[in-house]
Enzyme design. Structure first.
Site, PDB file in Angstrom:
ATOM      1  N   ASP A 137       0.846  -1.198   0.000  1.00 51.95           N
ATOM      2  CA  ASP A 137       0.000   0.000   0.000  1.00 51.95           C
ATOM      3  C   ASP A 137       0.881   1.248   0.000  1.00 51.95           C
ATOM      4  OD1 ASP A 137       0.961   0.265   2.610  1.00 51.95           O
ATOM      5  OD2 ASP A 137      -0.918  -0.378   3.538  1.00 51.95           O
ATOM      6  N   LEU A 138       0.278   2.412   0.216  1.00 50.89           N
ATOM      7  CA  LEU A 138       1.033   3.664   0.197  1.00 50.89           C
ATOM      8  C   LEU A 138       2.114   3.730   1.272  1.00 50.89           C
ATOM      9  CD1 LEU A 138      -1.768   6.279  -0.523  1.00 50.89           C
ATOM     10  CD2 LEU A 138       0.135   5.634  -2.015  1.00 50.89           C
TER      11      LEU A 138
END
Length: 135
Positions: free
Chosen positions: A14-15
């Protein structure tokens, strides 16, 4: 216990750069598929011949520590119990000796109509050798 290696790719994160939680389910799916294959069970042939497939009925997951991009992980799969139409497994995701994720997984054998069906005798015989001695 079956062991399957998994590398974490950028697409798995994810980020924050950690493995997105749903991807652990993909990792353990790969581990289960390889466990069945290693026992000589051809899932495609069973579907063609008998119309039988395995489906996940239940997963109890515990996320313990994050994996990150480029980590080399190991998915372990252990058979806990076999029922008439049910397979109970315990799976882990590890990075070296560090336990990152655990899951209790119940699979059900489904027939062509989508209802529970007995495990075929040939499949049962190939899996029974993995049962714990006290089961």
């Amino acid at each position: 216990m079956h062991r399957h290696p998994v590398r974490v790719y950028y697409e798995d994160t994810d980020l924050a750069g950690i493995v997105y939680y749903a991807n652990y389910l993909k990792f353990i799916e790969r581990g289960r598929s390889e466990w069945v294959r290693a026992r000589g069970v051809d899932q495609v042939q069973i579907k063609v011949d008998l119309g039988i497939v395995f489906a996940v009925r239940r997963v109890v997951a515990d996320y313990l520590s994050p994996a990150r991009f480029d980590d080399q992980l190991t998915v372990t799969t252990e058979l806990r119990a076999l029922g008439g139409a049910r397979i109970d497994l315990f799976q882990r995701v590890l990075r070296g000796d560090d336990l990152l994720f655990t899951a209790e997984v119940t699979l059900v054998c489904l027939g062509p109509e989508g209802r529970a069906a007995r495990l075929p005798a040939g499949v049962r015989s190939r899996l029974e050798g993995d049962l714990p001695k006290n089961a």
